[in-house]
Design a protein around this motif. Structure first.
Motif, mmCIF file in Angstrom:
data_model
loop_
_atom_site.group_PDB
_atom_site.id
_atom_site.type_symbol
_atom_site.label_atom_id
_atom_site.label_comp_id
_atom_site.label_asym_id
_atom_site.label_seq_id
_atom_site.Cartn_x
_atom_site.Cartn_y
_atom_site.Cartn_z
ATOM 1 N N LEU A 225 1.151 -1.124 -0.429
ATOM 2 C CA LEU A 225 0.018 -0.058 -0.459
ATOM 3 C C LEU A 225 1.341 0.929 -0.062
ATOM 4 N N LEU A 226 1.353 1.377 0.828
ATOM 5 C CA LEU A 226 2.374 2.388 0.661
ATOM 6 C C LEU A 226 3.545 2.759 -0.319
ATOM 7 N N VAL A 227 4.226 1.593 -1.261
ATOM 8 C CA VAL A 227 4.868 1.470 -2.475
ATOM 9 C C VAL A 227 4.213 2.071 -3.514
ATOM 10 N N ARG A 228 2.498 1.863 -3.820
ATOM 11 C CA ARG A 228 1.862 1.733 -4.872
ATOM 12 C C ARG A 228 1.092 3.124 -4.427
ATOM 13 N N SER A 229 0.746 3.757 -3.550
ATOM 14 C CA SER A 229 0.257 4.977 -3.575
ATOM 15 C C SER A 229 2.105 6.662 -3.215
ATOM 16 N N GLU A 230 3.080 5.887 -2.781
ATOM 17 C CA GLU A 230 3.870 6.872 -2.874
ATOM 18 C C GLU A 230 4.119 6.735 -4.693
#
Length: 254
Positions: A225-230
């Motif tokens: 979730l972190l990697v894809r959103s950022e």
């Protein structure tokens, strides 16, 4: 308005953290995100178990102490929205009733909204709890749900304590904790799960600091979730668009 991707030749957040030169305002950059991806933990269980209709409340920049930095700050829109989503998933995994889950999801979306900087900033939880209590109608309207007053009040207590380590609770804070221990524990766990955004691995989630067991599959979910959103944000998407994209990509997976 789309965000402007940072330049790769600027010192990365990771490099500044390693050198001990982090400033008051900290934001993700391409170099640090590459480093995070390269250091992906060897998760033991990567099969998502997302509840149907998993909620994510994405806060507005105007809700933050510094709206100008809310879009890219490590404690800004992205972090608060991801914690909101993770709190909902954790609440579902712990079979929390819907009213309390909705209240926790809303509170998690603003748990860091009164931060003055991206350092320790003691007391920001208490300030955010006061803001949430004064603006529950605004936050509830944005979420499309209106939990009952009692769950909302208990969720505000969780916000007030989320930044205080359990071992540092005062007698008064212990009394507050006993009024909503399940919500405090869930918010602290959801907040910890988004620590994969931090630029040194020693700051990443530490289960020993929590009072509830986090399912193994939730760690890779939080990481992705972190990697894809950022990644989407750094490629030019506005924060709300980047978060919605990441959420949708995860909920489509089997």
């Amino acid at each position: 308005m789309n965000s402007v991707p940072p330049k790769r030749n600027a010192p990365s957040l990771h490099a500044r953290a390693a050198a001990g030169t982090l400033g008051a305002h900290q934001s993700m950059d391409l170099g640090t995100l590459d480093w995070i991806c390269a250091n992906r933990p060897a998760f033991t269980d990567s099969r998502p178990r997302l509840p149907a209709g998993a909620l994510m409340l994405i806060p507005e920049a105007a809700w933050f102490s510094d709206p100008g930095q809310a879009g890219d700050s490590l404690h800004g829109i992205g972090h608060n929205a991801r914690v909101s989503f993770l709190a909902w998933v954790l609440a579902d995994a712990r079979a929390l009733d819907r009213d309390h889950a909705l209240a926790l999801c809303a509170a998690a979306a603003v748990h860091d909204c009164r931060r003055h900087n991206d350092r320790d900033d003691p007391g920001h939880g208490r300030r955010a709890a006061h803001w949430f209590t004064a603006h529950t109608d605004l936050v509830a309207a944005a979420s499309g749900h209106r939990p009952r007053p009692t769950p909302l009040a208990r969720a505000a207590l969780a916000v007030a304590l989320h930044d205080v380590p359990y071992e540092a609770f005062t007698p008064e804070q212990n009394d507050t904790y006993e009024q909503a221990p399940h919500l405090v524990d869930l918010l602290k766990a959801a907040d910890a799960l988004d620590r994969y955004r931090l630029p040194l691995t020693r700051w990443w989630p530490d289960p020993t600091r929590l009072r509830i067991a986090v399912p193994a599959w939730l760690h890779p979910l939080a990481f992705d979730l972190l990697v894809r959103s950022e990644k989407a944000r750094l490629q030019g998407a506005a924060p709300h668009e980047a978060l919605a994209h990441a959420r949708q990509s995860l909920t489509r997976e089997p």
